[in-house]
Each structure stands twice: as C-alpha cells, then as structure tokens.
Design a protein around this motif. Structure first.
Motif, mmCIF file in Angstrom:
data_model
loop_
_atom_site.group_PDB
_atom_site.id
_atom_site.type_symbol
_atom_site.label_atom_id
_atom_site.label_comp_id
_atom_site.label_asym_id
_atom_site.label_seq_id
_atom_site.Cartn_x
_atom_site.Cartn_y
_atom_site.Cartn_z
ATOM 1 N N THR A 86 -6.893 -10.842 9.085
ATOM 2 C CA THR A 86 -5.726 -10.603 8.230
ATOM 3 C C THR A 86 -5.992 -9.505 7.213
ATOM 4 O OG1 THR A 86 -4.854 -12.855 8.449
ATOM 5 C CG2 THR A 86 -4.269 -11.666 6.450
ATOM 6 N N ALA A 87 -4.995 -8.656 7.014
ATOM 7 C CA ALA A 87 -5.031 -7.646 5.959
ATOM 8 C C ALA A 87 -3.952 -7.976 4.933
ATOM 9 C CB ALA A 87 -4.783 -6.254 6.539
ATOM 10 N N TYR A 88 -4.376 -8.191 3.698
ATOM 11 C CA TYR A 88 -3.446 -8.375 2.581
ATOM 12 C C TYR A 88 -3.238 -6.989 1.977
ATOM 13 C CZ TYR A 88 -5.300 -13.102 3.196
ATOM 14 O OH TYR A 88 -5.712 -14.303 3.723
ATOM 15 N N VAL A 89 -1.999 -6.525 1.953
ATOM 16 C CA VAL A 89 -1.728 -5.126 1.621
ATOM 17 C C VAL A 89 -0.643 -5.016 0.564
ATOM 18 C CG1 VAL A 89 -0.822 -2.938 2.535
ATOM 19 C CG2 VAL A 89 -2.478 -4.261 3.879
ATOM 20 N N ASP A 90 -0.832 -4.051 -0.352
ATOM 21 C CA ASP A 90 0.192 -3.717 -1.341
ATOM 22 C C ASP A 90 0.099 -2.227 -1.638
ATOM 23 O OD1 ASP A 90 2.193 -4.682 -3.499
ATOM 24 O OD2 ASP A 90 0.777 -3.447 -4.616
ATOM 25 N N ASN A 122 -8.208 9.788 -0.077
ATOM 26 C CA ASN A 122 -8.525 9.144 1.202
ATOM 27 C C ASN A 122 -7.340 8.367 1.778
ATOM 28 O OD1 ASN A 122 -8.471 7.136 -0.734
ATOM 29 N ND2 ASN A 122 -10.139 5.964 0.182
ATOM 30 N N LEU A 123 -6.128 8.697 1.354
ATOM 31 C CA LEU A 123 -4.964 7.908 1.745
ATOM 32 C C LEU A 123 -4.815 7.820 3.266
ATOM 33 C CD1 LEU A 123 -2.595 6.374 0.347
ATOM 34 C CD2 LEU A 123 -1.203 8.393 0.814
ATOM 35 N N GLU A 124 -5.086 8.923 3.959
ATOM 36 C CA GLU A 124 -4.884 8.964 5.405
ATOM 37 C C GLU A 124 -5.789 7.987 6.141
ATOM 38 O OE1 GLU A 124 -2.417 10.608 6.743
ATOM 39 O OE2 GLU A 124 -1.851 11.365 4.767
ATOM 40 N N ALA A 125 -6.905 7.594 5.530
ATOM 41 C CA ALA A 125 -7.826 6.663 6.189
ATOM 42 C C ALA A 125 -7.184 5.299 6.411
ATOM 43 C CB ALA A 125 -9.108 6.521 5.372
ATOM 44 N N PHE A 126 -6.200 4.959 5.594
ATOM 45 C CA PHE A 126 -5.529 3.668 5.742
ATOM 46 C C PHE A 126 -4.911 3.527 7.130
ATOM 47 C CE2 PHE A 126 -1.665 1.125 5.662
ATOM 48 C CZ PHE A 126 -2.128 -0.072 5.163
ATOM 49 N N ALA A 127 -4.345 4.606 7.648
ATOM 50 C CA ALA A 127 -3.666 4.552 8.940
ATOM 51 C C ALA A 127 -4.604 4.106 10.054
ATOM 52 C CB ALA A 127 -3.058 5.918 9.271
ATOM 53 N N ASP A 128 -5.865 4.477 9.972
ATOM 54 C CA ASP A 128 -6.846 4.036 10.966
ATOM 55 C C ASP A 128 -7.360 2.632 10.647
ATOM 56 O OD1 ASP A 128 -6.763 6.369 12.515
ATOM 57 O OD2 ASP A 128 -8.201 7.377 11.198
ATOM 58 N N ASP A 129 -7.633 2.366 9.384
ATOM 59 C CA ASP A 129 -8.229 1.082 9.009
ATOM 60 C C ASP A 129 -7.311 -0.099 9.305
ATOM 61 O OD1 ASP A 129 -10.435 2.470 8.150
ATOM 62 O OD2 ASP A 129 -9.963 2.318 6.005
#
Length: 277
Positions: A86-90, A122-129
């Motif tokens: 699970t990823a908790y995201v905000d 490093n915002l773009e890294a979120f798309a992969d993570d």
C-alpha cells in the motif's frame, strides 16, 4: 476480509451478500463447495465462475481487479490483503486547478519508509515509484489527488484506490481530514492551524526568500497528511468489520502514527499568517 467478499461479483448487492453470510456461506471456499448460486435469473451460472476468477486474481495479487468491481465505500475490504503493498499518498499544489496550478510536493508513506518529492527536484521519480504498489490510500484523493497526479504525469493510477473520505463517511465521520483526526484524538502539534492555503504560501515564501525552513515546514505538513492515513485505515477496516455478521476474520492491531521526520518552523508559520496553536 477479501475472501469473505461477494459484493464484487455480478448481481451481488449488499442484501444478497448478507443472506449468503447468514446462510453459512462465509467465504469463497464455502461458496465453491455449494456449487453455482444464481444471483439473478439472467445471471445464473456466473457465480461459480466469479468465485474461481476471484481465487485466481487474489493469487496473482491483482488488487486492481477487485478495486474496479467494488464501490468507493467498499474498498476497505482490500486493506488487510494488500496492506504491505500500500502507498499512502498526499499532494500539495499551488492551487486547485490543473494546468493553471502545479504540484509542489508529494509525500508517499508505505508503512515502512517515507518518501517526498518536490517540484523542480525529484518530482518525476514519483511516477516510477508509485508503480511498485497495488493499493493507493488517500483522503479525498479520488476527487483531487489522483486526477491531479494523472494529469501531471499523464499516467493512469490503475491500482485499487481506498479513499478514506468515502470509507469513513458510513461510519459517521465527515468533513476534512483534520476534523476526522480530531474525532480520533490525533494532534498535529506545531502544525495545528496549517491548511492547504498555508501550504501554498509556504511554497511561495520558500521560492521568494530561499528560506529552507519554509520548505521543511511544507514537507512536514505534507508528511503529516500521509502518516495519519495508516492508523485511520486500520480503524476504518476494524470498524466496518465489527459491523458485519460473524465472519472468519480478525481485526487488525491498531497502529500508531509514525514519527514525522520534518519539523515545522513556528517563526515561518507566523510570517505566513498562521497563529500559534
């Protein structure tokens, strides 16, 4: 709980599912032993196939398959089975509308590690993570965070999505995240009084002044929003489970909110107009 769920099958509503449970059909295994159970006349023959498909999808770890077939208020049923994926995201943004506004920071907590992402860094890294997870947990993310993320990265968030706003509402908890936290006695300490508008001002204050304390305060606020989601998800799961007929399921141990590694600056908050709590 997922193996006691029938709501995702064609023709199965809340009343039919409850009749199954009260009749002793508590799990998929029970249903398979009974053979085919017609839900509606025109759907006779689909129930046994649906149970077999459910076993196969769960064995494959396909949370999205179940997520697509369950309503927003029933996504809690996936939590125990996929909690460790699970990823908790905000997210925080410069405003409410894309593309006029943009994401400033994203916080992602997975129960073990907190990761933060920043516009211009490093915002773009979120798309992969985010691809590493099978269940997304947010508060009001179906209406705001998920669409904003998808538009920003031009990438569909196709995992199952447990939006706590809609899962907690049937339990009597309404309003924003901070109001819900207060109902559970969760205290934000030095971040009390900080809201989404403050987050926008903190971002602009950091960009204009270069004061890294403003950025850390923003990250602290963003992190707080995700660290509180895990204990709320556990509570929601247990509360919904307790309201069902006796099933072969056990409540989850309640967890504490993880420590926030970022610290808010009281001085910076005063500069952007937040009064001390």
């Amino acid at each position: 709980m997922i193996t006691s769920t029938f709501r995702h099958l064609p023709g199965v509503g809340a009343a039919f599912e409850e009749r199954l449970w009260r009749g002793g059909c508590l799990t998929w295994q029970d249903a398979a032993a009974r053979g085919d159970i017609p839900c509606r006349k025109h759907e006779a023959g689909t129930f046994a196939t649906g149970i077999a498909d459910s076993h196969a999808r769960l064995a494959a770890g396909d949370a999205a398959w179940f997520g697509q077939r369950l309503g927003a208020a029933d996504q809690w049923r996936l939590f125990a089975a996929f909690r460790h994926q699970t990823a908790y995201v905000d997210i925080e943004t410069t405003g409410l509308g894309w593309p006029e506004s943009h994401i400033t920071t994203i916080a992602l907590w997975d129960g073990f590690q907190l990761r933060t992402y920043r516009h211009g860094d490093n915002l773009e890294a979120f798309a992969d993570d985010i691809r590493d997870y099978k269940l997304l947990v947010t508060f009001n993310g179906r209406g705001f965070d998920a669409p904003f993320i998808e538009q920003t990265f031009r990438q569909k968030l196709d995992m199952a999505h447990l939006d706590l706003r809609w899962v907690l509402k049937p339990l009597g908890y309404s309003g924003g995240l901070k109001r819900v936290e207060q109902a559970f006695g969760l205290d934000r300490g030095g971040l009390a009084g900080v809201d989404g508008y403050t987050a926008v001002m903190l971002w602009h204050h950091w960009k204009n002044s270069g004061d890294d304390r403003a950025l850390e305060t923003l990250l602290a606020y963003n992190a707080e929003d995700v660290l509180t989601l895990e204990p709320l998800a556990v509570h929601a799961y247990n509360a919904h489970l307790a309201g069902l007929p006796a099933l072969p399921e056990h409540p989850l141990p309640q967890c504490l909110r993880a420590e926030n590694p970022f610290r808010a600056s009281a001085e910076v908050l005063r500069r952007v107009g937040v009064r001390a709590a």
